[in-house]
Design a protein around this motif. Structure first.
Motif, mmCIF file in Angstrom:
data_model
loop_
_atom_site.group_PDB
_atom_site.id
_atom_site.type_symbol
_atom_site.label_atom_id
_atom_site.label_comp_id
_atom_site.label_asym_id
_atom_site.label_seq_id
_atom_site.Cartn_x
_atom_site.Cartn_y
_atom_site.Cartn_z
ATOM 1 N N VAL A 33 0.854 -1.200 0.000
ATOM 2 C CA VAL A 33 0.000 0.000 0.000
ATOM 3 C C VAL A 33 0.886 1.244 0.000
ATOM 4 O O VAL A 33 1.769 1.389 0.846
ATOM 5 C CB VAL A 33 -0.928 0.015 1.230
ATOM 6 C CG1 VAL A 33 -1.789 1.275 1.230
ATOM 7 C CG2 VAL A 33 -1.808 -1.220 1.229
ATOM 8 N N HIS A 35 0.575 5.712 -1.063
ATOM 9 C CA HIS A 35 -0.293 6.819 -1.484
ATOM 10 C C HIS A 35 0.571 7.962 -2.002
ATOM 11 O O HIS A 35 1.702 8.170 -1.541
ATOM 12 C CB HIS A 35 -1.139 7.308 -0.309
ATOM 13 C CG HIS A 35 -2.048 6.240 0.230
ATOM 14 N ND1 HIS A 35 -3.113 5.741 -0.474
ATOM 15 C CD2 HIS A 35 -2.024 5.555 1.412
ATOM 16 C CE1 HIS A 35 -3.715 4.818 0.245
ATOM 17 N NE2 HIS A 35 -3.072 4.672 1.395
ATOM 18 N N LYS A 36 -0.014 8.729 -2.922
ATOM 19 C CA LYS A 36 0.754 9.839 -3.515
ATOM 20 C C LYS A 36 0.950 10.975 -2.517
ATOM 21 O O LYS A 36 1.775 11.857 -2.739
ATOM 22 C CB LYS A 36 0.060 10.348 -4.771
ATOM 23 C CG LYS A 36 -1.341 10.862 -4.556
ATOM 24 C CD LYS A 36 -1.952 11.291 -5.881
ATOM 25 C CE LYS A 36 -3.397 11.782 -5.688
ATOM 26 N NZ LYS A 36 -3.994 12.175 -6.977
ATOM 27 N N TYR A 38 2.279 10.611 0.390
ATOM 28 C CA TYR A 38 3.463 10.335 1.201
ATOM 29 C C TYR A 38 4.609 11.268 0.783
ATOM 30 O O TYR A 38 4.663 11.747 -0.362
ATOM 31 C CB TYR A 38 3.923 8.896 1.030
ATOM 32 C CG TYR A 38 3.010 7.861 1.659
ATOM 33 C CD1 TYR A 38 2.031 8.230 2.576
ATOM 34 C CD2 TYR A 38 3.148 6.514 1.338
ATOM 35 C CE1 TYR A 38 1.202 7.289 3.141
ATOM 36 C CE2 TYR A 38 2.329 5.558 1.897
ATOM 37 C CZ TYR A 38 1.344 5.946 2.808
ATOM 38 O OH TYR A 38 0.538 5.006 3.357
ATOM 39 N N SER A 666 1.547 -1.357 6.453
ATOM 40 C CA SER A 666 2.287 -0.505 5.510
ATOM 41 C C SER A 666 3.492 0.092 6.239
ATOM 42 O O SER A 666 3.688 -0.090 7.442
ATOM 43 C CB SER A 666 1.382 0.597 4.974
ATOM 44 O OG SER A 666 0.902 1.369 6.057
#
Length: 673
Positions: A33, A35-36, A38, A666
């Motif tokens: 997992v 995410h943009k 981060y 994650s």
């Protein structure tokens, strides 16, 4: 101990399977997992971890393949040449070299792409670099698919090779095809080599083990060799040549003196002289097999001369050509069919091999290191008096007492067998331990068939008990006959009319029993007549009248009551049909009659309010019925809530299925899921 066990080599997957295994492991063992939102450092770390893990798995798998396959330069020369004969050394090394090259390429690709990922400026750029890195690694592995498939075939074949220890005591059997080599190894070991009456039945090396003087010997059966140049020999023959060239063993050269193998003694002698260079510094025995077909003495002058030449050559290979004792035991004869001389050949080969190994150890430098550990004390004579060894009297007495005990000891079956001719001659008596009232009966012969009958069918150990039961049954039968006699006496006292009535009753009783038995026996196959077609047993007022009259009752009142009830029911039906017709006047004419019938039926079957007491329901009054209905609804409420069908239904819906509410952790916090 066996040093080379090729059965432990791990299976080599194909190129496609290799890629699937590694990518699946990467997906399972690394976070999935991202995410943009981060931070960019976290995104880079996420994808760098994927690339590093994939490269590490590829490296470990490929290294395991390279390490587990034997290196031909490092193993024993016997195995090195055998693998070269079977698989071609050049192809084998090329395949392992390609695996090593692929491993280095994958490490280089990983290093390059991790350097690029350090400067990735977005999630998209990092992901693209990761995909490219994994794709190039998989392409490298797919390109070496032919080498992986080749190594897997070699692994399967090597796993089927026999476990041969090149350094242990070994006896090697060689010669032309079909001269009796496999029969000999089957006789002296527990090996099960296929034996057939045609050439080249044995196509590879077979190993068996035998014991001599408490030592284990390795016996190797080699395929047949033909007399032709080395470059013309096939793989099967080259296996034998490799074993002869590299193994320190006692060699048994088998010679078929009968010629039934299809080759003459001259041809076999020519083969012996062509490969005699392989016998140098090895104990060699020339074994003349199949003497049951052709004794050695009955050979022609020419053939005997060839055999003697082979004997002289064999004695020279032992480095003892001048020793007549060594030269005498070189030529042996035997027959594997009659087993004549088989054990003598085995013992001679083991003895010569043992002597040679001891001599080699004595000549080696290691013996000098061991001599200082041994000291044999030899007493010096102090005078001219002889002192022979003497046994103390107590020891002699103890030995005599032991001999007496053994003499008095109960004789075993083994002792009786040795006294009466040994195995195959002596037959142990199974009857001497029978427990019988009289010992003289033990050896009596009991016939199995007497007058066409099997005697065992009439032998019954519970015969006395059965006799008592029969006597008891006979007594009961006698009592029954006495009772019947008493009944007959009572019948004599009856009048003529009473006797006739009694006879009629008994006759009717017997008829009823007989009829019942017939019905019972044909119940399964008898067809059942439907009730509406069974005119004799139709439920009519006439039948009821007949049955009541037979019982001696007046049927008129019952028949009148039934008829009056049927008339009143017909009247009610008539009223109901009229009512339906009245309702039908206001309906649509096109409405089918079936709907009318269904509607009228539903009205006729409708009941009153739920609390109303219906006779036969088992309630005392309407209040009790209402309370019971309420309790039933309350009990069903919880069950309906749990989606259960009934009280016995144990299904409880899982409100939080694990596969939807749990997942991989994650990168970041791990204190909650």
């Amino acid at each position: 101990m066996v040093q080379y066990n090729f059965k432990k080599i791990t299976m080599v997957p194909s190129g496609k399977d290799f890629v699937d295994i590694i990518l699946s492991r990467t997906q399972r063992q690394t976070p999935t997992v991202v995410h943009k939102g981060y931070a960019i450092s976290r995104l880079r770390q996420f994808y760098m971890r994927k690339v590093k893990y994939t490269q590490q798995n590829f490296y470990e798998k490929l290294s395991a393949i390279i390490d587990e396959f034997p290196r031909l330069d490092d193993i024993h020369p016997f195995y090195g040449d055998l693998l070269h004969v079977l698989y071609n050394k050049d192809h084998y090394k090329l395949a392992l070299g390609q695996i090593n090259t692929a491993r280095n390429l994958i490490s280089k690709i990983s290093k390059d792409y991790i350097r690029l990922l350090k400067y990735g400026d977005s999630l998209y750029r990092c992901k693209t670099l990761k995909v490219a890195a994994l794709g190039r690694m998989c392409t490298v592995v797919k390109k070496i698919s032919p080498s992986l498939a080749y190594l897997e075939q070699i692994r399967q074949h090597m796993a089927r090779l026999p476990s041969i220890d090149p350094n242990t005591r070994t006896i090697l059997i060689c010669g032309y095809p079909n001269v009796g080599k496999s029969s000999f190894i089957n006789k002296i070991t527990r090996a099960d080599v296929d034996v057939q009456p045609y050439a080249f039945t044995t196509k590879s090396l077979f190993v068996g083990h035998t014991d001599y003087k408490y030592l284990r010997y390795q016996v190797i059966d080699t395929p047949g060799i033909l007399d032709r140049p080395l470059e013309e020999r096939n793989i099967i023959e080259m296996c034998s040549i490799t074993a002869l060239a590299h193994l320190r063993a006692a060699v048994l050269f088998f010679l078929d003196v009968s010629g039934s193998c299809g080759y003459s003694i001259a041809q076999q002698a020519a083969l012996f002289h062509s490969i005699k260079s392989l016998f140098l510094n090895k104990p060699l025995l020339v074994v003349c097999n199949k003497i049951d077909l052709q004794p050695l003495e009955s050979l022609s002058e020419e053939d005997r001369k060839l055999v003697m030449e082979m004997k002289d050559e064999a004695s020279k290979t032992l480095n003892g050509g001048d020793d007549p004792e060594l030269a005498n035991g070189v030529l042996l004869s035997m027959s594997t069919l009659t087993e004549d001389g088989v054990i003598a050949v085995k013992n001679a080969a083991c003895e010569r091999l043992l002597n040679q190994r001891v001599e080699m150890k004595l000549k080696s430098k290691k013996i000098n290191d061991c001599l200082n550990r041994f000291h044999v004390a030899m007493p010096k004579p102090r005078d001219g008096k002889e002192r022979p060894p003497s046994i103390p009297q107590a020891v002699l007495e103890a030995k005599a007492a032991q001999a007496n005990v053994e003499r008095e000891k109960r004789k075993l079956e083994k002792d009786l067998e040795n006294e009466n001719g040994g195995a195959g001659v002596y037959s142990a008596s199974l009857k001497k331990n029978y427990i019988l009232p009289n010992d003289e009966w033990k050896e009596d012969l009991m016939p199995e068939i007497f007058e066409g009958h099997n005697v065992t069918d009439f032998v019954d150990p519970d015969i006395l008990q059965r006799l008592q039961e029969l006597e008891r049954e006979e007594g009961l039968r006698m009592e029954g006959e006495n009772e019947e006699n008493d009944e007959m006496d009572e019948e004599r006292e009856l009048s003529l009319e009473e006797r006739e009535a009694l006879a009629e009753i008994r006759k009717k009783k017997s008829l009823l029993i007989q009829e019942h038995r017939i019905k019972k026996s044909t119940a399964e196959s008898r067809s059942v007549i439907p009730r509406k077609f069974n005119k004799d047993k139709a439920f009519t007022s006439e039948r009821m009248g007949r049955d009541l009259s037979r019982l001696g009752l007046d049927p008129s009142a019952a028949i009148n009551r039934a008829r009056s009830r049927s008339v009143s029911q017909r009247g009610r039906k008539r009223e109901r049909s009229l009512a339906i017709e009245d309702e039908g006047e206001g309906m649509d004419i096109d409405q089918p009659n079936k709907k009318l019938r269904m509607r009228s039926r539903s009205r006729s079957q409708s009941r009153g309010p739920p609390g109303e007491l219906v006779p036969g329901e088992g309630f005392k009054d309407s209040a009790q019925k209402t309370k019971a209905v309420k309790l039933a609804k309350k009990a069903a409420k919880k069950r309906n809530k749990d989606a259960r069908r009934g009280e016995a239904d144990r299904v409880i819906l899982n409100m939080k299925p694990k596969h939807l509410f749990s997942g991989k952790r994650s990168i970041g916090k791990t204190d909650r899921r």
